[in-house]
Design a protein around this motif. Structure first.
Motif, short mmCIF file in Angstrom:
data_model
loop_
_atom_site.label_atom_id
_atom_site.label_comp_id
_atom_site.label_asym_id
_atom_site.label_seq_id
_atom_site.Cartn_x
_atom_site.Cartn_y
_atom_site.Cartn_z
N ALA A 1 1.04 -0.93 -0.20
CA ALA A 1 0.08 0.30 -0.41
C ALA A 1 0.60 1.09 -0.05
O ALA A 1 1.99 0.99 0.74
N SER A 2 0.60 2.18 -0.38
CA SER A 2 1.10 3.30 -0.93
C SER A 2 0.39 4.08 -0.18
O SER A 2 -0.42 4.94 -0.61
N ASP A 3 0.79 4.18 1.39
CA ASP A 3 0.45 5.02 2.26
C ASP A 3 1.15 6.01 2.39
O ASP A 3 2.12 5.98 3.87
N PRO A 4 0.64 7.88 1.65
CA PRO A 4 1.96 8.72 2.50
C PRO A 4 1.61 8.69 3.69
O PRO A 4 2.53 9.86 4.56
N SER A 5 0.79 9.05 4.74
CA SER A 5 0.04 9.82 5.95
C SER A 5 1.55 8.65 6.61
O SER A 5 1.65 9.54 7.71
N GLN A 6 1.16 7.22 6.22
CA GLN A 6 2.29 6.58 7.66
C GLN A 6 3.61 7.13 6.91
O GLN A 6 4.62 7.28 8.24
N PHE A 7 4.44 7.55 5.97
CA PHE A 7 5.80 7.77 6.12
C PHE A 7 6.01 9.36 6.78
O PHE A 7 6.89 9.31 7.13
N LEU A 8 4.46 10.20 5.79
CA LEU A 8 4.72 11.24 7.20
C LEU A 8 4.75 11.34 8.64
O LEU A 8 5.18 11.55 9.57
N VAL A 9 4.00 10.21 9.09
CA VAL A 9 4.17 10.04 10.13
C VAL A 9 5.88 9.49 11.23
O VAL A 9 5.74 10.50 12.14
N TYR A 10 6.06 8.78 10.76
CA TYR A 10 7.52 8.13 10.84
C TYR A 10 8.27 9.56 11.02
O TYR A 10 9.09 9.35 11.77
N LEU A 11 8.12 10.26 9.66
CA LEU A 11 8.95 11.39 9.56
C LEU A 11 8.94 12.99 10.81
O LEU A 11 9.59 12.65 11.19
N LEU B 1 10.54 11.30 13.79
CA LEU B 1 12.28 11.46 13.36
C LEU B 1 12.74 12.78 14.00
O LEU B 1 13.63 13.09 14.45
N ILE B 2 11.71 13.82 13.80
CA ILE B 2 11.79 14.83 13.93
C ILE B 2 12.28 14.72 15.54
O ILE B 2 13.04 15.80 15.78
N ALA B 3 10.74 14.52 15.65
CA ALA B 3 10.93 15.50 17.21
C ALA B 3 11.54 14.43 18.05
O ALA B 3 12.43 14.50 19.15
N LEU B 4 12.54 12.81 17.58
CA LEU B 4 13.60 12.38 18.91
C LEU B 4 14.97 14.08 18.28
O LEU B 4 15.24 13.70 19.33
N LEU B 5 15.13 13.72 17.18
CA LEU B 5 15.92 14.80 16.39
C LEU B 5 16.12 16.12 17.37
O LEU B 5 16.99 16.46 18.46
N VAL B 6 14.81 16.89 17.37
CA VAL B 6 15.06 18.02 18.36
C VAL B 6 14.93 17.88 19.70
O VAL B 6 15.98 18.06 20.67
N GLY B 7 14.69 16.67 20.26
CA GLY B 7 14.57 16.13 21.91
C GLY B 7 15.92 16.03 22.35
O GLY B 7 16.47 16.41 23.12
#
Length: 142
Positions: free
Chosen positions: A112-122, A125-131
């Motif tokens: 399934a090509s679900d862009p929303s799943q990719f955006l959730v992971y992204l 990742l950004i929240a982890l880096l900011v933390g």
């Protein structure tokens, strides 16, 4: 005037199948699928729902077997299969039962090509880096 809920058909999508004629009884009265299944001590609506989950070939084979078990009228095996094949055409078949080709060819399901799943992971990742940067665990340059 519409029927009150107590008298309305429970599963109207099976009515075309249940009220179809299996054939004539010995005295010339039409025998419906509903009556035939009831005579076999089966719940007609449950049986219609169960048969609709099968492939048409399997449903026809099982229905032919049931028709053959009717005690007051004996149809030959070929007659019972012909009758069952005609009756099964009236059943609303389930999507999985009507499309077994995927399983026969052993084709892998398409991802399934679900862009929303990719955006959730992204976002995670950004929240982890900011933390990590905010707590001093990760620094750039110095």
């Amino acid at each position: 005037m519409p029927l009150r809920r107590a008298y309305a058909a429970a599963l109207p999508k099976y009515d075309s199948f249940l009220f179809a004629s299996v054939g004539e009884e010995v005295d010339g009265i039409p025998l419906s699928v509903l009556s035939a299944l009831s005579r076999l001590n089966l719940d007609p609506r449950d049986e219609a729902a169960r048969l609709s989950q099968l492939t048409k070939e399997t449903a026809a084979d099982q229905l032919a077997s049931m028709i053959g078990r009717l005690s007051d009228r004996r149809w030959s095996l070929s007659e019972a299969r012909r009758i069952a094949g005609r009756l099964v055409e009236r059943l609303p078949m389930a999507i999985a039962a009507s499309r077994p080709e995927r399983f026969k060819t052993r084709a892998a399901p398409k991802p399934a090509s679900d862009p929303s799943q990719f955006l959730v992971y992204l976002a995670l990742l950004i929240a982890l880096l900011v933390g990590l940067i905010g707590n001093g665990f990760l620094s750039f340059g110095g």
